[in-house]
Design a protein around this motif. Sequence first.
Motif, PDB file in Angstrom:
ATOM      1  N   ALA A   1      75.918 -35.519 -22.720  1.00 45.42           N
ATOM      2  CA  ALA A   1      74.969 -36.094 -23.601  1.00 45.42           C
ATOM      3  C   ALA A   1      73.346 -35.205 -23.447  1.00 45.42           C
ATOM      4  CB  ALA A   1      74.919 -37.529 -23.239  1.00 45.42           C
ATOM      5  N   GLY A   2      72.670 -35.646 -24.553  1.00 50.94           N
ATOM      6  CA  GLY A   2      71.317 -35.157 -24.662  1.00 50.94           C
ATOM      7  C   GLY A   2      70.380 -35.945 -25.471  1.00 50.94           C
ATOM      8  N   ILE A   3      69.175 -35.974 -25.062  1.00 48.77           N
ATOM      9  CA  ILE A   3      68.230 -36.898 -25.641  1.00 48.77           C
ATOM     10  C   ILE A   3      66.673 -35.875 -25.892  1.00 48.77           C
ATOM     11  CG2 ILE A   3      67.708 -37.787 -23.430  1.00 48.77           C
ATOM     12  CD1 ILE A   3      67.008 -40.392 -24.817  1.00 48.77           C
ATOM     13  N   THR A   4      66.339 -36.241 -27.036  1.00 48.35           N
ATOM     14  CA  THR A   4      65.212 -35.472 -27.189  1.00 48.35           C
ATOM     15  C   THR A   4      63.758 -36.431 -26.711  1.00 48.35           C
ATOM     16  OG1 THR A   4      64.797 -36.597 -29.511  1.00 48.35           O
ATOM     17  CG2 THR A   4      65.983 -34.529 -29.342  1.00 48.35           C
ATOM     18  N   TYR A   5      62.776 -35.909 -26.929  1.00 48.22           N
ATOM     19  CA  TYR A   5      61.338 -36.482 -26.470  1.00 48.22           C
ATOM     20  C   TYR A   5      61.114 -37.937 -27.314  1.00 48.22           C
ATOM     21  CZ  TYR A   5      56.761 -37.554 -25.123  1.00 48.22           C
ATOM     22  OH  TYR A   5      55.652 -38.130 -24.811  1.00 48.22           O
ATOM     23  N   GLY A   6      61.679 -37.712 -28.565  1.00 49.10           N
ATOM     24  CA  GLY A   6      61.506 -38.896 -29.660  1.00 49.10           C
ATOM     25  C   GLY A   6      62.652 -39.973 -29.279  1.00 49.10           C
TER      26      GLY A   6
END
Length: 119
Positions: A49-54
Amino acid sequence: QVHLVESGGGLVQPGGSQRLSCAASGNVFSVEIMGWYRQPPGKSREQVAGITYGGGTTYADSVKRRFTISRDNAKNTAYLQMNSLKAEDTAVYFCNARIVSDDGLADYWGQGIEVTVSS
């Protein structure tokens, strides 16, 4: 110097839940993308999984609707909530983050943490 420190993990029964944490420390200016990867025994490392700053997220098909990635930007920390765990989720889980520090922009890895799903 920048460090990623993971916590959580361990032994959990099938169907159970577990939460992993990953905290970035050191001379961190900003943490861009944060993500979790895993390496099952005898297999290659794969993205989970990945997540951006936003807060934009991506998931591997194998964990959709079971795992949730989140982050606390004030703490430079990402979390992976894992529910309905299966034996095939057994792996060493690694945190990855793209960080801007006084060394510039670079990708960093945590040391890895074991998750074992077994009865």
